[in-house]
Design a protein around this motif. Structure first.
Motif, PDB file in Angstrom:
ATOM      1  N   TRP A  92       0.811  -1.223   0.000  1.00 13.22           N
ATOM      2  CA  TRP A  92       0.000   0.000   0.000  1.00 13.22           C
ATOM      3  C   TRP A  92       0.842   1.270   0.000  1.00 13.22           C
ATOM      4  CZ3 TRP A  92       0.274   3.691   3.819  1.00 13.22           C
ATOM      5  CH2 TRP A  92       0.962   3.332   4.995  1.00 13.22           C
ATOM      6  N   SER A  93       2.073   1.202   0.541  1.00 13.90           N
ATOM      7  CA  SER A  93       2.880   2.418   0.624  1.00 13.90           C
ATOM      8  C   SER A  93       3.796   2.613  -0.582  1.00 13.90           C
ATOM      9  CB  SER A  93       3.729   2.406   1.900  1.00 13.90           C
ATOM     10  OG  SER A  93       4.645   1.328   1.884  1.00 13.90           O
ATOM     11  N   ALA A 129      -2.924   6.077   2.938  1.00 12.98           N
ATOM     12  CA  ALA A 129      -2.788   5.687   1.531  1.00 12.98           C
ATOM     13  C   ALA A 129      -3.515   6.712   0.662  1.00 12.98           C
ATOM     14  CB  ALA A 129      -3.374   4.297   1.309  1.00 12.98           C
ATOM     15  N   PHE A 130      -2.871   7.117  -0.423  1.00 14.50           N
ATOM     16  CA  PHE A 130      -3.429   8.120  -1.329  1.00 14.50           C
ATOM     17  C   PHE A 130      -3.595   7.527  -2.725  1.00 14.50           C
ATOM     18  CE2 PHE A 130      -1.040  10.389   1.907  1.00 14.50           C
ATOM     19  CZ  PHE A 130      -1.929  11.381   2.297  1.00 14.50           C
ATOM     20  N   GLY A 131      -4.638   7.951  -3.410  1.00 13.35           N
ATOM     21  CA  GLY A 131      -4.844   7.598  -4.803  1.00 13.35           C
ATOM     22  C   GLY A 131      -5.504   8.757  -5.522  1.00 13.35           C
ATOM     23  N   TRP A 132      -5.231   8.913  -6.820  1.00 11.06           N
ATOM     24  CA  TRP A 132      -5.801  10.028  -7.575  1.00 11.06           C
ATOM     25  C   TRP A 132      -5.860   9.680  -9.057  1.00 11.06           C
ATOM     26  CZ3 TRP A 132      -1.038  10.019  -5.185  1.00 11.06           C
ATOM     27  CH2 TRP A 132       0.091  10.084  -6.024  1.00 11.06           C
ATOM     28  N   THR A 133      -6.546  10.524  -9.808  1.00  7.53           N
ATOM     29  CA  THR A 133      -6.622  10.390 -11.262  1.00  7.53           C
ATOM     30  C   THR A 133      -5.567  11.286 -11.891  1.00  7.53           C
ATOM     31  OG1 THR A 133      -8.991   9.928 -11.189  1.00  7.53           O
ATOM     32  CG2 THR A 133      -8.086  10.688 -13.294  1.00  7.53           C
ATOM     33  N   VAL A 167       0.168   6.119  -3.638  1.00  6.42           N
ATOM     34  CA  VAL A 167       1.334   6.026  -2.765  1.00  6.42           C
ATOM     35  C   VAL A 167       0.840   6.057  -1.325  1.00  6.42           C
ATOM     36  CG1 VAL A 167       1.758   8.527  -2.538  1.00  6.42           C
ATOM     37  CG2 VAL A 167       3.677   6.920  -2.399  1.00  6.42           C
ATOM     38  N   GLY A 168       1.630   5.512  -0.415  1.00  4.43           N
ATOM     39  CA  GLY A 168       1.314   5.583   1.005  1.00  4.43           C
ATOM     40  C   GLY A 168       2.357   6.391   1.735  1.00  4.43           C
ATOM     41  N   LEU A 169       1.966   6.949   2.862  1.00  3.19           N
ATOM     42  CA  LEU A 169       2.854   7.812   3.634  1.00  3.19           C
ATOM     43  C   LEU A 169       2.769   7.434   5.104  1.00  3.19           C
ATOM     44  CD1 LEU A 169       4.668  10.434   3.460  1.00  3.19           C
ATOM     45  CD2 LEU A 169       2.612  11.694   4.108  1.00  3.19           C
ATOM     46  N   ILE A 170       3.935   7.258   5.737  1.00  2.00           N
ATOM     47  CA  ILE A 170       4.005   7.121   7.193  1.00  2.00           C
ATOM     48  C   ILE A 170       4.182   8.528   7.749  1.00  2.00           C
ATOM     49  CG2 ILE A 170       5.227   6.136   9.157  1.00  2.00           C
ATOM     50  CD1 ILE A 170       3.735   4.093   7.457  1.00  2.00           C
ATOM     51  N   THR A 171       3.258   8.976   8.558  1.00  2.00           N
ATOM     52  CA  THR A 171       3.229  10.366   8.989  1.00  2.00           C
ATOM     53  C   THR A 171       4.111  10.601  10.213  1.00  2.00           C
ATOM     54  OG1 THR A 171       1.318   9.995  10.415  1.00  2.00           O
ATOM     55  CG2 THR A 171       0.876  10.607   8.134  1.00  2.00           C
ATOM     56  N   LEU A 172       4.443  11.865  10.417  1.00  2.84           N
ATOM     57  CA  LEU A 172       5.155  12.306  11.609  1.00  2.84           C
ATOM     58  C   LEU A 172       4.144  12.679  12.694  1.00  2.84           C
ATOM     59  CD1 LEU A 172       7.772  14.581   9.813  1.00  2.84           C
ATOM     60  CD2 LEU A 172       8.118  12.243  10.664  1.00  2.84           C
ATOM     61  N   PRO A 173       4.580  12.755  13.953  1.00  2.00           N
ATOM     62  CA  PRO A 173       3.629  13.089  15.022  1.00  2.00           C
ATOM     63  C   PRO A 173       2.864  14.387  14.780  1.00  2.00           C
ATOM     64  CG  PRO A 173       5.660  12.259  15.968  1.00  2.00           C
ATOM     65  CD  PRO A 173       5.903  12.394  14.492  1.00  2.00           C
TER      66      PRO A 173
END
Length: 201
Positions: A92-93, A129-133, A167-173
């Motif tokens: 997913w990322s 998780a992000f997705g777009w056209t 793309v997926g993103l692991i976020t910061l606090p």
């Protein structure tokens, strides 16, 4: 653009404001005159200085600046909670092109070529998780940008290849509540090249 050695291993770069039509600019560096340039930072269009700190001693660094152009998608708001979370897709990322998400046909840089239908799905306590056209035909990449709550401006958090639309993103606090958008972009011509050689360590 100009460069000044402000300590034995710190280079300060300065330039004049660029094209107001640009979405921002990218600062790049190399360690050989004709070497491969590496992205140092994506910067807002109105920033005119940057310090490259803690460099390798006794090494020559070459710098150049390039504007980039392109319109951003409509933003989405993301608030991380305590779950439960949906089962994420495998990988997913990983930046990827979602099957059935064809490449667009519009010139990158035009407003109509901005990515559409941006969606964000919280997949775990710190993952989104992000997705777009993808509506652009000739983009040089996509930029995922965010603006955490309480901060006035967006910043680039991921630079992606052309045709990527997930793309997926692991976020910061500090990103537990944030606004996200994505931009298909193209580069403009680069500035003059400047260089400085660092001192001994």
């Amino acid at each position: 653009m100009s460069a000044e050695l402000v300590s034995p291993t710190d280079v300060e770069l300065r330039w004049t404001a660029g094209d107001p039509a640009a979405a921002g600019h990218v600062l790049e560096f190399a360690t050989e005159p004709q070497g491969r340039y590496t992205i140092l930072a994506f910067l807002p269009e109105d920033q005119t200085a940057y310090t490259h700190p803690d460099l390798i001693p006794n090494t020559t660094f070459f710098y150049r600046l390039r504007p980039y152009y392109g319109h951003a998608s409509a933003p989405v708001e993301v608030t991380l909670g305590s779950g439960p979370y949906p089962e994420p897709e495998p990988d997913w990322s990983r930046p990827r092109t979602i099957p059935g998400g064809p490449r667009g046909g519009l010139p990158a840089g035009t407003e109509a070529a901005a990515p559409a239908d941006l969606k964000a799905t919280v997949t775990q306590a710190d993952g989104v998780a992000f997705g777009w056209t993808d509506r652009a035909a000739d983009e040089e990449g996509h930029l995922l940008e965010n603006r955490p709550a309480g901060r006035p401006d967006y910043r680039v958090v991921a630079a992606l290849d052309p045709d990527v639309n997930a793309v997926g993103l692991i976020t910061l606090p500090e990103e537990r509540q944030a606004s996200y958008r994505v931009r298909a972009f193209r580069y403009g011509p680069h500035s003059n090249v400047v260089h400085r050689t660092t001192g001994g360590g």
